[in-house]
Design a protein around this motif. Structure first.
Motif, PDB file in Angstrom:
ATOM      1  N   LEU A 138       0.914  -1.249   0.063  1.00  0.00           N
ATOM      2  CA  LEU A 138      -0.134   0.036   0.056  1.00  0.00           C
ATOM      3  C   LEU A 138       0.954   1.256   0.030  1.00  0.00           C
ATOM      4  O   LEU A 138       0.621   2.248  -0.734  1.00  0.00           O
ATOM      5  N   ARG A 182       2.086   1.558  -3.513  1.00  0.00           N
ATOM      6  CA  ARG A 182       1.011   1.893  -4.609  1.00  0.00           C
ATOM      7  C   ARG A 182       0.609   3.241  -4.493  1.00  0.00           C
ATOM      8  O   ARG A 182       0.489   3.797  -5.437  1.00  0.00           O
ATOM      9  N   HIS A 183       0.246   3.770  -3.204  1.00  0.00           N
ATOM     10  CA  HIS A 183      -0.069   5.159  -2.919  1.00  0.00           C
ATOM     11  C   HIS A 183       0.869   6.048  -3.039  1.00  0.00           C
ATOM     12  O   HIS A 183       0.606   7.311  -3.442  1.00  0.00           O
ATOM     13  N   HIS A 184       2.167   5.916  -2.461  1.00  0.00           N
ATOM     14  CA  HIS A 184       3.186   6.782  -2.188  1.00  0.00           C
ATOM     15  C   HIS A 184       4.439   6.654  -2.726  1.00  0.00           C
ATOM     16  O   HIS A 184       5.340   7.229  -2.900  1.00  0.00           O
ATOM     17  N   HIS A 222       3.627  14.139   1.163  1.00  0.00           N
ATOM     18  CA  HIS A 222       2.529  13.746   0.599  1.00  0.00           C
ATOM     19  C   HIS A 222       1.488  13.944   1.769  1.00  0.00           C
ATOM     20  O   HIS A 222       1.610  13.530   2.879  1.00  0.00           O
ATOM     21  N   ALA A 265      -2.611   8.659   2.348  1.00  0.00           N
ATOM     22  CA  ALA A 265      -3.605   7.763   2.060  1.00  0.00           C
ATOM     23  C   ALA A 265      -4.155   7.143   3.330  1.00  0.00           C
ATOM     24  O   ALA A 265      -3.400   6.778   3.943  1.00  0.00           O
ATOM     25  N   GLU A 280      -5.699   4.585   3.605  1.00  0.00           N
ATOM     26  CA  GLU A 280      -5.612   3.236   3.892  1.00  0.00           C
ATOM     27  C   GLU A 280      -4.152   2.736   4.221  1.00  0.00           C
ATOM     28  O   GLU A 280      -3.859   1.820   4.875  1.00  0.00           O
ATOM     29  N   VAL A 281      -3.244   3.395   3.866  1.00  0.00           N
ATOM     30  CA  VAL A 281      -2.006   3.457   4.237  1.00  0.00           C
ATOM     31  C   VAL A 281      -1.793   3.673   5.757  1.00  0.00           C
ATOM     32  O   VAL A 281      -1.164   2.977   6.435  1.00  0.00           O
ATOM     33  N   ARG A 294       2.157   5.140 -10.400  1.00  0.00           N
ATOM     34  CA  ARG A 294       1.680   6.348  -9.746  1.00  0.00           C
ATOM     35  C   ARG A 294       2.270   7.401 -10.703  1.00  0.00           C
ATOM     36  O   ARG A 294       1.287   8.389 -10.777  1.00  0.00           O
TER      37      ARG A 294
END
Length: 313
Positions: free
Chosen positions: A135, A138-140, A173, A176, A178-179, A247
């Motif tokens: 995660l 994926r997000h960062h 950032h 997120a 969920e992170v 990303r």
């Protein structure tokens, strides 16, 4: 100057700029050259000798390509330092190698990877760590080194702030949700618990590393766990670095610039343009929509211009 003395001086000069992993690779290559050369002096190593050295190396084309570049750099240093008159590696040709294209993941592939987390390992602890790491990537778009060295105080006031290990660049950032949730549920690294029982001192405060021993070993262990996830997902060519490409492509797809990509990843615009400008269907749709708008806009202007000319006549 002997080969070993020259290589030691070169590695010392490089240590100020290179990440530990890269420096280890450089050291491995020059040590292999020293072993192969034996009692030969630095001046005995001409182009033909270096070609023999590489011919004896049982490595892939990719590795041979990188090793040739390292040897060129080493002998360029020797030439500049006056150890050799002319670098024998200057005209040394590296094997042709085209690295595999790092295509962005599709949403379906990301879902398969996250679903595969629940199928690996023997303990819930291991799966929790794998999910949180994926995660984060994926997000960062963090590198493995930055995941392992992520401190617990890196997330504050809903933001994730990190100084990257490779480039020493600050990234900031909006974290997120969920992170944040995955990290909050993450238990202390097991080795921390063992150290506390033994009463030993340990540097605390990391999510994925105990702070004891080498962080690179922790990175290798996490990478091995993630490889198990990728194999279980059956996503072709899945690996951790593809999340950075994913990303960056998503940023471009919603209208972001290459400067935005560089700022988000913690790299320069030049590197972003060279490595992270990938095609995505969302980005193509945005460009197609832009072309439609341009066509409608200029089409309207053309009609207005025709009407004006007729009125004047």
């Amino acid at each position: 100057m002997t080969l070993s003395t020259a290589s030691a001086a070169w590695l010392a000069s490089q240590s100020r700029y290179l990440a530990p992993g890269t420096l280890r690779n450089y050291t491995r290559i020059v040590r292999a050259l020293e072993v192969w050369a034996g009692k030969r002096s630095l001046l005995d190593l001409d182009k033909a000798a270096l070609q023999q050295f590489f011919a004896a190396r049982a490595v892939s084309q990719n590795t041979a390509h990188k090793e040739t570049q390292v040897v060129r750099s080493f002998f360029a240093f020797c030439e500049e330092a006056g150890c050799v008159a002319v670098s024998p590696a200057r005209s040394l040709k590296a094997p042709r190698f085209r690295p595999p294209e790092n295509k962005p993941y599709t949403q379906e592939e990301i879902i398969r990877i996250l679903a595969a987390v629940d199928t690996i390992g023997q303990h819930f602890y291991e799966r929790q760590r794998a999910r949180a790491a994926i995660l984060l990537m994926r997000h960062h778009a963090l590198r493995i080194s930055d995941v392992v060295l992520l401190r617990r105080d890196a997330i504050q006031d809903g933001r994730l702030r990190v100084i990257t290990q490779k480039t020493k660049t600050a990234i900031d950032h909006r974290a997120a949700p969920e992170v944040v949730e995955a990290l909050e549920r993450l238990p202390e690294p097991r080795s921390v618990e063992k150290v506390e029982k033994c009463g030993e001192a340990v540097e605390e405060g990391y999510f994925f590393w105990s702070g004891r021993g080498s962080w690179t070993s922790a990175a290798a262990n996490l990478s091995a766990t993630l490889r198990s996830v990728y194999r279980a997902s059956k996503v072709p060519g899945a690996h951790s670095h593809r999340f950075r490409h994913t990303r960056s492509s998503e940023i471009l797809a919603v209208g972001g610039s290459m400067a935005d990509v560089g700022l988000f990843l913690g790299i320069s615009v030049r590197i972003a343009e060279k490595h992270y400008c990938k095609w995505m269907i969302e980005r193509q749709q945005r460009i197609d929509d832009l072309m439609v708008r341009l066509s409608e806009d200029f089409g309207g202007r053309h009609v207005a211009a025709e009407g004006t000319r007729k009125d004047c006549s």
